[in-house]
Write an enzyme that holds these catalytic residues in place. Structure first.
Site, mmCIF file in Angstrom:
data_model
loop_
_atom_site.group_PDB
_atom_site.id
_atom_site.type_symbol
_atom_site.label_atom_id
_atom_site.label_comp_id
_atom_site.label_asym_id
_atom_site.label_seq_id
_atom_site.Cartn_x
_atom_site.Cartn_y
_atom_site.Cartn_z
ATOM 1 N N PHE A 153 -55.958 8.613 -8.007
ATOM 2 C CA PHE A 153 -55.376 9.784 -7.350
ATOM 3 C C PHE A 153 -56.441 10.520 -6.566
ATOM 4 C CE2 PHE A 153 -51.428 12.246 -7.314
ATOM 5 C CZ PHE A 153 -50.533 11.261 -7.681
ATOM 6 N N GLN A 197 -51.597 25.479 -2.076
ATOM 7 C CA GLN A 197 -51.812 24.072 -1.758
ATOM 8 C C GLN A 197 -50.722 23.559 -0.833
ATOM 9 O OE1 GLN A 197 -51.698 20.585 -4.800
ATOM 10 N NE2 GLN A 197 -53.789 20.774 -4.006
ATOM 11 N N HIS A 230 -49.243 20.195 0.421
ATOM 12 C CA HIS A 230 -49.266 18.765 0.110
ATOM 13 C C HIS A 230 -49.223 17.999 1.423
ATOM 14 C CE1 HIS A 230 -48.263 14.858 -1.512
ATOM 15 N NE2 HIS A 230 -48.489 15.308 -2.722
ATOM 16 N N LEU A 259 -40.929 16.075 -1.380
ATOM 17 C CA LEU A 259 -42.240 15.518 -1.721
ATOM 18 C C LEU A 259 -42.245 13.990 -1.682
ATOM 19 C CD1 LEU A 259 -45.120 15.830 -2.944
ATOM 20 C CD2 LEU A 259 -44.041 15.809 -5.190
ATOM 21 N N GLU A 284 -48.277 11.644 -3.879
ATOM 22 C CA GLU A 284 -49.598 11.109 -3.599
ATOM 23 C C GLU A 284 -49.773 9.730 -4.248
ATOM 24 O OE1 GLU A 284 -52.627 14.121 -4.049
ATOM 25 O OE2 GLU A 284 -54.121 12.627 -4.591
ATOM 26 N N ARG A 337 -56.408 17.123 -1.575
ATOM 27 C CA ARG A 337 -55.264 17.458 -0.724
ATOM 28 C C ARG A 337 -55.599 18.424 0.402
ATOM 29 N NH1 ARG A 337 -50.788 17.854 -5.557
ATOM 30 N NH2 ARG A 337 -50.555 15.599 -5.807
ATOM 31 N N HIS A 348 -46.847 23.589 -1.457
ATOM 32 C CA HIS A 348 -46.585 22.731 -2.608
ATOM 33 C C HIS A 348 -46.956 23.343 -3.952
ATOM 34 C CE1 HIS A 348 -46.199 18.981 -4.826
ATOM 35 N NE2 HIS A 348 -47.454 19.043 -5.224
ATOM 36 N N ARG A 386 -56.359 22.368 -6.000
ATOM 37 C CA ARG A 386 -56.058 21.577 -7.189
ATOM 38 C C ARG A 386 -56.043 20.092 -6.854
ATOM 39 N NH1 ARG A 386 -51.612 19.134 -8.949
ATOM 40 N NH2 ARG A 386 -50.137 20.123 -7.518
#
Lengths: 562, 519
Positions: free
Chosen positions: A120, A234, A236, A246, A249, A280, A342, A377
């Site tokens: 990730f 954040q 995304h 969404l 990721e 991100r 996000h 994050r």
């Protein structure tokens, strides 16, 4: 008004809330009287939308370590994370993964039958445990199902909490509207856990559920609690165009490419080493730049080379979503994506143990800010934090509740809330809340998005203040009591206005670029002046800001490159 | 560019001001990619903010926005307006739930059903479970199987689809039963013995299910509710925990090849007076007519076999039967969870078809049709339900109607023909081809058709009255039908019982009889 009584009240039924209810039940052998209150049905929380995974160090023998997870998280945070909070978080995570396994979650597995982990963004080791690309949903199912074991938990489905009752800095309970009857009631409780989730529905292009309106942050804010680091939103990098749904990721974690209009894997320009798996904030800015340069309105996620089998096994939701919402077959077509609001890195200020400054009140999950995410994050750290913070808050709240004697609810607080609600609903003729909401989302997308600049932020603040005064005079058409969604929308809008003001004003004040907060007029990180947390306090005239230092244990801020 | 508008007919009801629900129409401008939920937001924000509905994730995961969209339970958020080509879009709240307001129904009872049936992973060592040290291992294949049952979002579409809920609100329903099976069949679980006795019940448990499949058909997440219920029954049968009536039916099938308690030598008793080729006696024919146990043994259903035989004879079809060698197809045996016996019957039938070189067959019963088509694995013969065969005869001009039948009729879809095998048109085509007939659909038809409660082995389960057939007959009466048509021996028996039970003035006819009377 009816006053109900419980030992603990947990507000919110997402992963954090359910985990807190379970921990409090485990630790007291199912004896503690727990209320779980949610504005939706339990199981409809936004947590079900979490897709990609949950981070945890499981394979030390294969090269992962707590140090690495902590460092990745802190570097990802652009050094705004409180490092003691991060250290505690990474150490507690592995047990959470095992607990879910023991409670029956369907973690995806390796050939040897052990829990599988995928790469990730920003993580230097593949440590995202996952259940296909439906991780949040399966975590929710597992926690909800396990909760059925316990008779000590009373679930209040579809009850909208309107205020926290706090007396002399001690938590006493809350007031709420039961949607089904329209009745306002109060719950008296010795301890509370706020677990209401995020609140970036004030943006128009967002991955958030319609119900994720920041109610918890605002009920705390209005009750005098500080909201920390709320300018850090954040975005995304990959939300489906045009709906904003969404696209996990995990698509990149499994090997997907981001390509621009010309078919180039443009991330090589922005993060040559990590490429698509940079954090991100970096990927989102790169995507926006590409979109602005090409004026194409989107970039593309390319999963075609993964093959149908891998896609159907590991990314079934993305497959289904693209098919149902965009008519795209990702096996042989590109997915049009652009960044969407996000996640809130900021939230109600807590310490490392998720205690708020109010005695007897904890916060867990996205509503809380124990500062593990800082300014940005990493993917899969949010569901992880929901679990850990839920566990800690549940345990602490249970322990605290057991030490508190009986008390009475302060009558005047209840009366005040009754009057406020009555006044709001009975207003005749005024602005449409839906017009105000539309305008708010428009300007948040226009001025308080990924790239921010003084002038734009000032315009946004002026408009938000104007919308706030229009809101004071707004009215709704539905005057009935039972299941009045018009009225709930009104309350939610009030919350979104408050939060938007905090975001925009915090962003204006922070004259640097750090993590997800990027100022075109201050493009560099400024550790001399801004290595500190923002705290916003409610006043009648708008937020009042204070700053507190970042807690640094081992890792000194350095240049952040990927 | 001209804006395109669509009319949304939305059911409204406010308990504080309305006696009854009513419809209100809204004209909504349509843009590309718009979903039903987008349209609801448009109405609320621009036309009528009092309209109430639930929504949250708008990506098909939270389960908030299930509603009846043109009669079918669906998630509003993932239903594209462009996929609905009916012109008008009608939105109603989910049935089988108490109505609260507009499109909002009460889920209290739905959620309350979870606790009692222990829908969680059970381990003998609870302390180890909540203080884990090492992960449990799970095989990938096991995981793959569990995922078929796990993707439930609690939207209520199955509950709204389930016909049993109409008469028995205590029934746990597809969502709960599927969840229970998902845990029972998890290799990490040790709770099977605690749970099975709870769900082994024909009052509220798995023996209520008629296997009509409406739940599975309407599940937006394709959860295999049906198989989980049958698999659960299998586990119960394996442990020998079954009712006497089921045991008798199974024993009769084992000993005599039929669940009706008839002797295997009486299988051809129904054809007295009819000359039919018997393929087991060395005769040859192009087509096998697989009669099935119910038309062979059950007095009332025998008329179906007789009528069908005479149609085939009248149209000069070269056909034959398997005489006394025919055995039960096993469809209901499978539904009752007795998979061993089903396998035996399957082998026996396949052996017969092979021995007598069967290349094409038709069945009277949709249940036999389903067994051969879907449960026998790869088959080397062509199988049709008789309504398909007759519709083909009409197409090829081999069957012509010469008599006028001036009646107002309606048609009851057998689940195993319609919902499970998608055959809605063939029987309707036959009916509508008959001169003089006036055909009208019942409110619940095709995909939402009401089950008669005869399938899923429920012929042999002690179930509380009233049976669903009674609701169905009343529905036919309400539209003023003189005759109710069907094309399944089980439906025929159940509806016949229902007509007698409520003393209804309506005629029950099998499609085969109707055809015969019009030739």
């Amino acid at each position: 008004m009816e006053i109900l009584s419980h030992d603990i009240v947990i507000i919110g039924s997402g992963i954090a809330g359910l985990r807190a209810a379970l921990e409090a039940s485990f630790n007291t052998n199912g004896k503690l009287d727990i209320a779980l209150i949610s504005k939706t049905h339990v199981m409809r929380s936004h947590s079900v939308c979490a897709e990609g995974g949950t981070a945890a160090v499981l394979r030390i023998e294969e090269g992962d370590s707590f140090e690495l997870h902590a460092w990745d998280t802190i570097k990802g945070s652009d050094f705004l994370a409180d490092q003691d909070s991060v250290e505690l978080f990474v150490k507690l995570m592995p047990k959470e993964i095992l607990l879910l396994d023991h409670l029956g979650i369907l973690w995806s597995r390796r050939e040897d039958g052990k829990i599988s982990q995928r790469p990730f963004g920003g993580h230097s080791f593949p440590r995202a445990c996952y259940a296909q690309d439906r991780t949040g949903l399966y975590e929710m199912q597992t926690l909800y199902d396990t909760l059925q074991r316990f008779d000590n938990v009373t679930i209040y489905h579809e009850c909208y909490v309107t205020s926290l009752i706090i007396d002399n800095n001690v938590f006493k309970g809350l007031t709420a509207i039961e949607l089904k009857s329209g009745n306002l009631f109060a719950i008296k409780a010795k301890a509370g856990v706020l677990a209401t989730g995020g609140g970036a529905r004030c943006y128009n292009f967002t991955t958030f559920s319609h119900t994720t309106t920041g109610d918890g942050q605002v009920m705390a804010y209005k009750a005098g609690l500080p909201i920390k680091d709320f300018e850090f939103i954040q975005f995304h990098p990959t939300a489906l165009v045009p709906s904003g749904i969404l696209i996990s990721e995990a698509a990149r974690g499994e090997g997907g490419y981001l390509i621009n209009e010309r078919g180039e894997r443009f991330m090589k320009k922005y993060a040559p080493e990590y490429m698509e798996l940079a954090p991100r904030d970096i990927v989102a800015r790169a995507v926006m730049k590409e979109i602005e340069e090409s004026k194409s309105g989107c970039v593309y996620l390319d999963l075609r080379h993964l093959g149908e089998d891998k896609i159907r096994e590991k990314l079934p939701s993305i497959y289904e979503i693209c098919k149902k919402f965009a008519g795209i077959n990702i096996v042989n077509e590109l997915i049009p994506v652009k960044p969407a609001a996000h996640y809130n890195m900021g939230g109600v200020h807590t310490d490392s143990n998720y205690a708020t400054p109010v005695n007897g009140l904890w916060a867990a999950g996205e509503v809380a800010c124990s500062s593990i995410h800082g300014a940005n994050r990493l993917g899969t750290n949010s569901t992880a934090e929901c679990l850990v913070s839920g566990k800690i808050a549940g345990a602490k709240a249970a322990e605290y509740a057991n030490s508190i004697n009986e008390f009475e609810l302060p009558k005047e607080a209840i009366k005040k809330e009754e009057d406020r609600i009555y006044k709001l609903i009975s207003k005749e003729q005024g602005d449409s809340i839906y017009d105000i909401r539309k305008k708010l989302r428009e300007i948040m997308d226009k001025y308080v998005y990924i790239f921010r600049i003084e002038n734009g932020l000032k315009i946004a603040i002026r408009i938000i203040k104007d919308l706030k005064s229009r809101y004071e005079n707004a009215s709704i058409d539905d005057k009935t009591k039972i299941y009045n969604t018009d009225f709930i929308s009104m309350l939610e809008l009030g919350n979104m206005l408050e939060l938007s003001e905090i975001i925009a004003m915090g962003a204006l004040l922070r004259t640097e670029s750090r993590g997800a907060h990027y100022r075109l007029d201050y493009p560099e990180r400024d550790d001399v002046n801004w290595l500190k947390h923002t705290l916003a306090y409610w006043t009648v005239d708008g937020p009042k800001f204070e700053y507190i230092p970042v807690r640094i244990t081992k890792w000194k801020p350095t240049i952040r490159k990927y | 560019m001209n804006k395109r508008y669509l009319i949304f007919k939305i059911q409204r009801y406010s308990p504080e001001s309305d006696k009854n629900p009513y419809f209100k129409e809204y004209k909504v401008p349509i843009v590309k990619g718009m979903t039903i939920l987008d349209a609801l937001f448009y109405v609320k924000e621009n036309l009528d903010s009092t309209l109430s509905y639930r929504s949250s994730c708008r990506m098909g995961l939270c389960g908030s926005c299930a509603m009846l969209i043109n009669g079918i339970p669906k998630l509003a958020c993932e239903t594209q307006i462009s996929d609905i080509d009916d012109g008008v879009i009608e939105l109603k709240p989910l049935p089988n739930f108490p109505l609260i307001k507009d499109l909002i129904v009460d889920f209290t009872q739905f959620f309350n059903k979870h606790k009692r049936v222990k829908t969680y992973l059970i381990r003998r060592d609870f302390d180890e479970q909540i203080h884990p040290k090492v992960e449990y291992l799970q095989e990938k294949n096991q995981l793959k199987r569990l995922l078929l049952y796990a993707m439930c979002i609690k939207c209520g579409a199955c509950y709204a689809s389930c016909p049993l809920m109409i008469k028995n609100e205590r029934f746990l329903g597809p969502e709960v039963l599927t969840k229970v099976y998902r845990y029972i069949s998890d290799s990490r679980d040790e709770g099977i013995d605690e749970r099975l006795p709870i769900i082994d019940s024909s009052i509220d448990g798995c023996w209520n299910c008629t296997t009509c499949s409406t739940c599975k058909l309407n599940c937006p997440k394709e959860v295999n509710t049906l198989d989980s219920i049958i698999e659960t029954r299998s586990l119960i049968v394996e442990r020998g925990m079954i009712q006497d009536t089921i045991r008798e039916a199974l024993e009769s099938t084992y000993l005599n090849g039929n669940p009706w308690g008839g002797s295997k030598w009486d299988r051809t008793a129904w054809m007295k007076g009819l000359e039919i080729k018997n393929l087991t006696l060395g005769e040859k024919a192009d087509l096998l007519y697989f009669v099935g146990c119910t038309p062979a043994y059950e007095n009332r259903a025998q008329r179906i076999a007789k009528a069908l035989t005479r149609i085939l004879q009248n149209t000069n079809v070269d056909f034959g039967i398997l005489g006394d060698e025919e055995v039960c197809c096993g469809n209901e045996i499978y539904n009752l969870g007795e998979k061993g016996l089903f396998e035996m019957l399957k082998e026996k039938n396949l052996e017969l078809f092979n021995k007598y070189n069967i290349t094409r067959l038709i069945t009277s019963s949709p249940h036999c049709f389903n067994a051969f088509k879907n449960r026998y694995g790869k088959i080397s013969f062509e199988v049709q339900h008789y309504t398909q065969y007759i519709a083909e005869l009409i197409d090829k001009d081999k069957l012509k109607f010469s008599k006028k039948i001036e009646k107002k009729v309606t048609y009851h879809d057998p689940c195993y023909l319609g919902k499970i095998n998608g055959i809605y048109d063939a029987p309707r085509k036959i009916i509508e081809n008959i001169p003089g007939i006036k055909f009208e659909e019942m409110p619940r038809s095709k995909r939402m058709s009401l089950c008669c409660e005869g399938g899923g082995g429920l012929m042999w389960v002690k179930v509380a009255a009233p049976r669903l057939g009674e609701f169905r007959v009343k529905e036919a009466l309400e539209i003023g039908a003189e005759s109710i048509l069907t094309a399944c021996p089980f439906c025929f028996i159940m509806l016949d019982d229902a007509i007698k039970m409520i003393n209804a003035n309506i005629e029950l006819i099998d499609v085969s009889e109707l055809v015969l009377s019009a030739i």
